[in-house]
Design an enzyme around this catalytic site. Structure first.
Site, short mmCIF file in Angstrom:
data_model
loop_
_atom_site.label_atom_id
_atom_site.label_comp_id
_atom_site.label_asym_id
_atom_site.label_seq_id
_atom_site.Cartn_x
_atom_site.Cartn_y
_atom_site.Cartn_z
N HIS A 53 -0.87 12.36 5.77
CA HIS A 53 0.28 12.70 6.44
C HIS A 53 1.41 12.47 5.60
O HIS A 53 2.28 12.99 5.23
CB HIS A 53 0.16 11.69 7.51
CG HIS A 53 -0.32 10.13 7.13
ND1 HIS A 53 -1.23 10.02 6.33
CD2 HIS A 53 0.42 9.06 7.54
CE1 HIS A 53 -1.54 8.70 6.33
NE2 HIS A 53 -0.41 7.97 6.63
N LYS A 101 -6.85 11.03 -1.42
CA LYS A 101 -6.16 10.81 -0.30
C LYS A 101 -4.74 11.46 -0.28
O LYS A 101 -4.30 12.12 0.75
CB LYS A 101 -6.10 9.32 0.08
CG LYS A 101 -5.20 8.97 1.46
CD LYS A 101 -5.13 7.44 1.58
CE LYS A 101 -4.10 7.40 2.55
NZ LYS A 101 -3.48 6.03 2.84
N GLY A 126 0.82 -1.08 -0.02
CA GLY A 126 -0.04 0.08 -0.06
C GLY A 126 0.89 1.29 0.05
O GLY A 126 0.66 2.22 -0.85
N GLY A 140 -4.44 -0.57 5.25
CA GLY A 140 -4.28 -0.25 6.93
C GLY A 140 -5.61 0.26 7.61
O GLY A 140 -6.44 -0.37 7.48
N ASP A 161 8.20 6.01 7.86
CA ASP A 161 7.69 5.09 9.15
C ASP A 161 6.40 5.92 9.65
O ASP A 161 6.46 7.27 9.49
CB ASP A 161 8.61 5.02 10.12
CG ASP A 161 8.01 3.98 11.12
OD1 ASP A 161 8.16 2.77 10.74
OD2 ASP A 161 7.54 4.23 12.21
N SER A 162 5.30 5.10 9.62
CA SER A 162 4.31 5.93 10.01
C SER A 162 3.24 5.27 11.01
O SER A 162 3.48 4.08 11.26
CB SER A 162 3.36 6.06 8.50
OG SER A 162 3.50 4.96 7.79
#
Ligand code: ITT
Length: 210
Positions: free
Chosen positions: A195, A183, A17, A161, A74-75
């Site tokens: 984000h 998005k 994703g 996610g 990294d999220s």
């Protein structure tokens, strides 16, 4: 001093994703992007205690292994009523089978236990820390967040996610109900809403030729 990316870049993720989003974000810049999976690179252990630290671990490991600049994300999702959980553990909450239906249900259970039923009690934000690391040790990093509210039941099948549970502020559809342009598309086509899109805009300013 920031450094410009030219030529080849490794996208240091094993999450399909994220890989799709990162490829779409990089597409306008004419960068030749190859994924960690395509190069057969391993996944380093994420031992950091911040998003930024873990992004660096992934980017540096890939840059060293591939001898090319490497780009990592990294999220995670931070839920206010859960003191920021799952946060940097967002992937780990889904377990080895990457079951995000179960991870979302776990969040909902905990919110119900805390009596978090109104939108104001269900605030959350996604965070994305992006890092580009070069084989000689140079790194550039940025971070951004997207604020919203958690809905139940999850809505939509787009994205990945925790997207179906996340209603970004100012919208009446979850990330799971939005197209990829909505998005994470960048202006002029999109709003730079997510984000990852917001962090990418910052990274593009310092590392990518406009
Ligand atoms: P890599 O480390 O290989 O990049 P990962 O999935 O393990 O893949 P993280 O450790 O950064 O990545 O985990 C972040 C998790 O947070 C990710 O698995 C998603 O479930 C969630 N997440 C991050 N960004 C998201 C987004 O845009 N939409 C929905 N969920 C997201």
């Amino acid at each position: 001093m920031h450094r410009r990316i030219t030529g080849q870049l490794v996208i240091a993720t094993h999450n399909p994703g994220k890989l799709a989003e990162m490829r779409e974000l990089l597409a306008p810049y004419g960068i030749q992007a190859v994924s960690a999976g395509e190069l057969g690179l391993g996944e380093p252990e994420e031992t950091g205690d911040t998003f930024q630290a873990n992004a660096r671990i992934k980017a540096e490991a890939a840059a060293q292994a591939a001898k090319l600049p490497a780009f990592a994300d990294d999220s995670g999702l931070a839920v206010e009523a859960l003191d920021g959980a799952p946060g940097i553990y967002s992937a780990r909450w889904a377990g080895p089978n990457k079951d995000f239906g179960a991870a979302m249900a776990q969040i909902e259970r905990l919110l119900q236990e805390r009596g978090a039923t109104t939108p104001a009690q269900r605030k959350a934000h996604f965070v994305s820390a992006l890092c580009v690391a070069w084989p000689d040790g140079h790194v550039d990093d940025v971070e951004a967040r997207a604020d919203g509210t958690l809905v139940w039941p999850p809505r939509g099948t787009a994205g990945f996610g925790y997207d179906p549970m996340f209603l970004p502020d100012g919208f009446d559809r979850t990330f799971g109900e939005m197209t990829s342009i909505e998005k994470h598309g960048l202006p002029p086509l999109g709003l730079g809403l997510s984000h990852r899109a917001k962090a990418f805009v910052k990274l593009a300013e310092i590392c990518l030729a406009g």
